[in-house]
Every structure is written in structure tokens, then in C-alpha cells.
Design a protein around this motif. Structure first.
Motif, PDB file in Angstrom:
ATOM      1  N   SER A  80       0.832  -1.206   0.000  1.00  0.00           N
ATOM      2  CA  SER A  80       0.000   0.000   0.000  1.00  0.00           C
ATOM      3  C   SER A  80       0.866   1.256   0.000  1.00  0.00           C
ATOM      4  O   SER A  80       1.926   1.294   0.623  1.00  0.00           O
ATOM      5  N   THR A  81       0.400   2.260  -0.727  1.00  0.00           N
ATOM      6  CA  THR A  81       1.069   3.551  -0.807  1.00  0.00           C
ATOM      7  C   THR A  81       0.047   4.603  -1.219  1.00  0.00           C
ATOM      8  O   THR A  81      -1.086   4.276  -1.565  1.00  0.00           O
ATOM      9  N   LEU A  82       0.435   5.852  -1.195  1.00  0.00           N
ATOM     10  CA  LEU A  82      -0.418   6.933  -1.675  1.00  0.00           C
ATOM     11  C   LEU A  82      -0.051   7.254  -3.115  1.00  0.00           C
ATOM     12  O   LEU A  82       1.101   7.123  -3.520  1.00  0.00           O
ATOM     13  N   ALA A  83      -1.056   7.701  -3.890  1.00  0.00           N
ATOM     14  CA  ALA A  83      -0.813   8.034  -5.292  1.00  0.00           C
ATOM     15  C   ALA A  83      -1.769   9.131  -5.737  1.00  0.00           C
ATOM     16  O   ALA A  83      -2.856   9.288  -5.182  1.00  0.00           O
ATOM     17  N   TRP A  84      -1.331   9.886  -6.741  1.00  0.00           N
ATOM     18  CA  TRP A  84      -2.171  10.907  -7.341  1.00  0.00           C
ATOM     19  C   TRP A  84      -2.707  10.410  -8.672  1.00  0.00           C
ATOM     20  O   TRP A  84      -1.994   9.749  -9.426  1.00  0.00           O
ATOM     21  N   PRO A  85      -3.952  10.764  -9.009  1.00  0.00           N
ATOM     22  CA  PRO A  85      -4.438  10.480 -10.367  1.00  0.00           C
ATOM     23  C   PRO A  85      -3.632  11.300 -11.374  1.00  0.00           C
ATOM     24  O   PRO A  85      -3.259  12.443 -11.094  1.00  0.00           O
ATOM     25  N   GLU A  86      -3.353  10.737 -12.534  1.00  0.00           N
ATOM     26  CA  GLU A  86      -2.575  11.456 -13.550  1.00  0.00           C
ATOM     27  C   GLU A  86      -3.291  12.703 -14.035  1.00  0.00           C
ATOM     28  O   GLU A  86      -2.663  13.666 -14.427  1.00  0.00           O
ATOM     29  N   ALA A  87      -4.616  12.703 -13.999  1.00  0.00           N
ATOM     30  CA  ALA A  87      -5.386  13.837 -14.496  1.00  0.00           C
ATOM     31  C   ALA A  87      -5.395  15.014 -13.523  1.00  0.00           C
ATOM     32  O   ALA A  87      -5.839  16.101 -13.876  1.00  0.00           O
ATOM     33  N   LEU A  88      -4.912  14.826 -12.306  1.00  0.00           N
ATOM     34  CA  LEU A  88      -4.908  15.888 -11.306  1.00  0.00           C
ATOM     35  C   LEU A  88      -3.810  16.901 -11.616  1.00  0.00           C
ATOM     36  O   LEU A  88      -2.626  16.571 -11.619  1.00  0.00           O
ATOM     37  N   ASP A  89      -4.209  18.133 -11.886  1.00  0.00           N
ATOM     38  CA  ASP A  89      -3.223  19.175 -12.161  1.00  0.00           C
ATOM     39  C   ASP A  89      -3.076  20.081 -10.935  1.00  0.00           C
ATOM     40  O   ASP A  89      -3.760  19.913  -9.929  1.00  0.00           O
ATOM     41  N   ALA A  90      -2.179  21.034 -11.002  1.00  0.00           N
ATOM     42  CA  ALA A  90      -1.890  21.904  -9.858  1.00  0.00           C
ATOM     43  C   ALA A  90      -3.104  22.743  -9.470  1.00  0.00           C
ATOM     44  O   ALA A  90      -3.354  22.973  -8.282  1.00  0.00           O
TER      45      ALA A  90
END
Length: 102
Positions: A80-90
């Protein structure tokens, strides 16, 4: 949904998910790389409800509470780890930080 892992220590507590607005908890199989993403807040609530942890549970220990075998390879080697969706921009991350803060 494609996800980019966040470089976070496996010993960091689950409450660190609040520092990364819009992140997801990524649980994947070590053998075949089958992965699923979950909302960190729901995982914290579930750990608290079952008495298995809560906010202070290390991110790397969440995978130990997965009782199912992998649907692809049949093994039980979860990470398990944390991740951001690729579509998430600044811009979207800043908006989510404002929502969480207020």
C-alpha cells in the motif's frame, strides 16, 4: 484510472494523506501488479470501525489488513502507498486543498 505514486515513507501515518489533496490509497499486488485505488478517508474510517487502526496507522501496514487474494494471480502479497491520479493538475490540487481546509 492511471495513478502516479507519491514518494512517501511506508512508516508515515495515514493522516499524512491530508497533506496531499486529491490523493488515493493505492493497494497493489507485489506479484502481478494488479492495483486498486481507494479513498484514504474511507480506509481510515474502516480501520477505526474494525478496531484495526485509524489516523496513526502506518501507510505500509494498511496492506496487511487486506484479507482477499489477488483476483489475477491468487496470491496475497499486497503493498500500500499513496498516489495521485494522472489527471490531477496543480489548479485542481489547490482547489481541493481549499475545500479540505474550509
Amino acid at each position: 484510472m492511471r495513478l502516479k505514486p507519491i514518494p512517501v515513507s511506508p512508516t508515515a501515518p495515514m493522516e499524512d494523506a491530508r497533506r496531499h489533496p486529491g490523493c488515493r490509497m493505492l493497494i497493489y499486488c507485489r506479484s502481478c501488479r494488479f492495483a486498486r485505488a481507494y479513498d484514504p478517508a474511507r480506509i481510515i474510517k474502516r480501520l477505526h470501525a474494525t478496531g484495526a487502526g485509524g489516523f496513526r496507522t502506518p501507510i505500509g501496514h494498511v496492506a496487511r489488513h487486506v484479507a482477499r487474494d489477488c483476483p489475477v494471480c491468487g496470491r496475497r502479497q499486497w503493498i500500500s502507498t499513496l498516489a495521485w491520479p494522472e489527471a490531477l493538475d496543480a489548479r485542481e490540487a489547490k482547489r481541493l486543498a481549499g475545500v479540505y481546509r474550509n
